[in-house]
Design an enzyme around this catalytic site. Structure first.
Site, PDB file in Angstrom:
ATOM      1  N   THR A 197      -2.574   3.547  13.038  1.00  0.00           N
ATOM      2  CA  THR A 197      -2.017   2.258  13.450  1.00  0.00           C
ATOM      3  C   THR A 197      -1.371   2.465  14.806  1.00  0.00           C
ATOM      4  O   THR A 197      -0.762   3.509  15.038  1.00  0.00           O
ATOM      5  CB  THR A 197      -0.896   1.795  12.489  1.00  0.00           C
ATOM      6  OG1 THR A 197      -1.401   1.766  11.158  1.00  0.00           O
ATOM      7  CG2 THR A 197      -0.378   0.410  12.841  1.00  0.00           C
ATOM      8  N   ARG A 225      -9.311  -5.133   1.167  1.00  0.00           N
ATOM      9  CA  ARG A 225      -8.016  -4.434   1.195  1.00  0.00           C
ATOM     10  C   ARG A 225      -7.260  -4.766   2.494  1.00  0.00           C
ATOM     11  O   ARG A 225      -7.811  -4.754   3.580  1.00  0.00           O
ATOM     12  CB  ARG A 225      -8.254  -2.935   1.096  1.00  0.00           C
ATOM     13  CG  ARG A 225      -6.996  -2.063   1.098  1.00  0.00           C
ATOM     14  CD  ARG A 225      -6.620  -1.567   2.476  1.00  0.00           C
ATOM     15  NE  ARG A 225      -5.594  -0.529   2.444  1.00  0.00           N
ATOM     16  CZ  ARG A 225      -4.985  -0.060   3.512  1.00  0.00           C
ATOM     17  NH1 ARG A 225      -5.278  -0.511   4.705  1.00  0.00           N
ATOM     18  NH2 ARG A 225      -4.071   0.883   3.401  1.00  0.00           N
ATOM     19  N   VAL A 226      -5.991  -5.090   2.340  1.00  0.00           N
ATOM     20  CA  VAL A 226      -5.110  -5.310   3.482  1.00  0.00           C
ATOM     21  C   VAL A 226      -3.981  -4.294   3.371  1.00  0.00           C
ATOM     22  O   VAL A 226      -3.418  -4.106   2.280  1.00  0.00           O
ATOM     23  CB  VAL A 226      -4.551  -6.754   3.477  1.00  0.00           C
ATOM     24  CG1 VAL A 226      -3.499  -6.933   4.553  1.00  0.00           C
ATOM     25  CG2 VAL A 226      -5.687  -7.763   3.674  1.00  0.00           C
ATOM     26  N   GLY A 227      -3.647  -3.620   4.456  1.00  0.00           N
ATOM     27  CA  GLY A 227      -2.604  -2.600   4.425  1.00  0.00           C
ATOM     28  C   GLY A 227      -1.239  -3.133   4.791  1.00  0.00           C
ATOM     29  O   GLY A 227      -0.963  -4.333   4.683  1.00  0.00           O
ATOM     30  N   ASP A 228      -0.400  -2.236   5.257  1.00  0.00           N
ATOM     31  CA  ASP A 228       0.990  -2.596   5.565  1.00  0.00           C
ATOM     32  C   ASP A 228       1.137  -3.298   6.910  1.00  0.00           C
ATOM     33  O   ASP A 228       2.120  -4.009   7.139  1.00  0.00           O
ATOM     34  CB  ASP A 228       1.866  -1.321   5.565  1.00  0.00           C
ATOM     35  CG  ASP A 228       1.360  -0.258   6.549  1.00  0.00           C
ATOM     36  OD1 ASP A 228       0.143  -0.207   6.808  1.00  0.00           O
ATOM     37  OD2 ASP A 228       2.193   0.523   7.051  1.00  0.00           O
ATOM     38  N   THR A 248       3.471   3.633  10.535  1.00  0.00           N
ATOM     39  CA  THR A 248       2.082   4.070  10.519  1.00  0.00           C
ATOM     40  C   THR A 248       1.910   4.968   9.302  1.00  0.00           C
ATOM     41  O   THR A 248       2.875   5.541   8.811  1.00  0.00           O
ATOM     42  CB  THR A 248       1.753   4.825  11.828  1.00  0.00           C
ATOM     43  OG1 THR A 248       0.411   5.292  11.783  1.00  0.00           O
ATOM     44  CG2 THR A 248       2.679   6.015  12.065  1.00  0.00           C
ATOM     45  N   GLY A 249       0.707   5.070   8.803  1.00  0.00           N
ATOM     46  CA  GLY A 249       0.491   5.933   7.650  1.00  0.00           C
ATOM     47  C   GLY A 249      -0.164   5.205   6.500  1.00  0.00           C
ATOM     48  O   GLY A 249      -0.793   4.163   6.690  1.00  0.00           O
ATOM     49  N   ASN A 250      -0.023   5.773   5.323  1.00  0.00           N
ATOM     50  CA  ASN A 250      -0.674   5.227   4.136  1.00  0.00           C
ATOM     51  C   ASN A 250      -0.040   3.890   3.748  1.00  0.00           C
ATOM     52  O   ASN A 250       0.938   3.813   3.015  1.00  0.00           O
ATOM     53  CB  ASN A 250      -0.553   6.225   2.987  1.00  0.00           C
ATOM     54  CG  ASN A 250      -1.350   5.791   1.778  1.00  0.00           C
ATOM     55  OD1 ASN A 250      -1.463   4.596   1.491  1.00  0.00           O
ATOM     56  ND2 ASN A 250      -1.907   6.751   1.068  1.00  0.00           N
ATOM     57  N   GLY A 251      -0.642   2.818   4.263  1.00  0.00           N
ATOM     58  CA  GLY A 251      -0.059   1.490   4.106  1.00  0.00           C
ATOM     59  C   GLY A 251      -0.003   1.001   2.682  1.00  0.00           C
ATOM     60  O   GLY A 251       0.831   0.165   2.342  1.00  0.00           O
TER      61      GLY A 251
HETATM   62  N1  GLY Z   1      -1.085   1.879   8.112  1.00  0.00           N
HETATM   63  C1  GLY Z   1      -2.359   1.354   8.156  1.00  0.00           C
HETATM   64  C2  GLY Z   1      -2.945   1.041   6.853  1.00  0.00           C
HETATM   65  O1  GLY Z   1      -2.708   1.735   5.878  1.00  0.00           O
HETATM   66  O2  GLY Z   1      -3.660   0.087   6.763  1.00  0.00           O
END
Ligand code: GLY
Length: 332
Positions: A197, A225-228, A248-251
């Site tokens: 991100t 799928r929609v992230g953070d 940023t990272g595992n949303g």
């Molecule tokens: N941080 C980006 C995502 O997981 O979509």
């Protein structure tokens, strides 16, 4: 009834009630908000994107442009680089399509625009800005986000590149299903290894703050799928009186903890930016999650900090550009 009519009716009734209690309009008037000092302009951008993106946004700020224009331009620059983890031409989903998430938030009004799972339009942050400026909505998703973008004059085009097609072909040839169906990968370690991100935070010469972020999300994600990134308080957050934060990272996990909202609120309570960033990340670790993730925060006086979890071998950094130049800060 319109919002304005409701507001007139409510406040008219409230004023009558106060008058009946002997409280006049003058006595009931709320105190004027405390003036916020203008501050010195800056732009912060995450990852190795920082120097290049700041080199786009900073000259705009230096010549008096609005923070929202600088954030949009800095992020557009990254969206069009052809990077694998941000923008067009990267990270395919389970069926080989690249889709984008982005948001922009404007400090002075706390106004927000965001898109999730945007398809076939490259400048996701600009579509997010159109949501903010042209509608009463905050988040538009999927094919309808694409239709909205087309109505706003954006060009539809394929987001697939040779690189994203090859990545998908290689993965599909193995015949594996997406690891997003694994019920507990996030407690065993994180699969995301690179940039995922871009986030920017700017303060302009008029003293206005803006934050934004953009991503193409998680590799081989389940379609839809929609992230953070388009979630306020998760991917980014700003408070005009305090400062801003970008994540940023595992949303899929980050959004459960609203780390950017958390960090900004800690700063509002008086915590220093570095400590606030660390506390927001520690909350995720304390809950038992083993993911890769990071956050960068900056107070409106320009003091900044960053923290990350996982990513021992991944060099997460952010860059801050001011009139004194650009400084890149590695996050450890
Ligand atoms: N941080 C980006 C995502 O997981 O979509």
């Amino acid at each position: 009834m319109t919002d304005k009519a409701i507001s007139r009716r409510f406040f008219g009734a409230a004023a009558a009630g106060l008058a009946a209690l002997g409280i006049t309009g003058a006595a009931a008037k709320p105190a004027a908000p405390k003036a916020i000092p203008t501050g010195k302009p800056f732009i912060l951008t995450t990852w190795d994107f920082g120097p290049g993106a700041n080199a786009v946004g900073w000259p705009m700020l230096a010549s008096g442009a609005s923070a929202i224009d600088a954030v949009e331009a800095a992020i557009n620059h990254v969206e069009l680089l052809g990077d694998y983890w941000v923008g067009a031409g990267g990270v395919p989903n389970e069926v080989g399509e690249t889709t984008l998430d982005a948001m922009i938030m404007w400090g002075p009004t706390h106004d927000l625009g965001a898109v999730g799972c945007l398809k076939r339009v490259k400048k996701a942050i600009s579509v997010a800005r159109a949501v903010m400026e042209k509608t009463q909505h905050s988040l538009i998703v999927g094919d309808d986000a694409t239709r909205f973008a087309a109505r706003m004059g954006f060009t539809e085009t394929s987001l697939t590149s040779v690189v994203s097609q090859q990545a998908w072909d290689k993965w599909a040839a193995k015949g594996e299903k997406t690891d997003a169906f694994d019920p507990e990968p996030i407690r065993k370690g994180d699969q995301l290894v690179g940039h995922d991100t871009v986030g920017s935070i700017a303060l302009d010469a008029a003293g206005n703050l803006c934050v934004g972020c953009s991503t193409n999300g998680r590799e081989f994600k389940i379609p839809g799928r929609v992230g953070d990134s388009p979630i306020a308080g998760a991917g980014a957050y700003v408070d005009q009186a305090v400062g801003g934060a970008v994540a940023t990272g595992n949303g899929d996990v980050m959004m459960r903890f609203l780390p950017t909202y958390h960090a900004v609120e800690l700063m509002r309570g008086g915590m220093a930016p570095q400590a606030a960033a660390e506390a927001a990340i520690k909350r995720i670790e304390d809950a038992g999650y083993s993911i890769g993730g990071g956050i960068a925060v900056i107070r409106r006086d320009g003091v900044h900090g960053g923290a990350k979890t996982g990513w021992e071998d991944t060099p997460f950094s952010y860059s801050v550009q001011t009139a004194a130049g650009n400084v890149k800060t590695p996050v450890s």
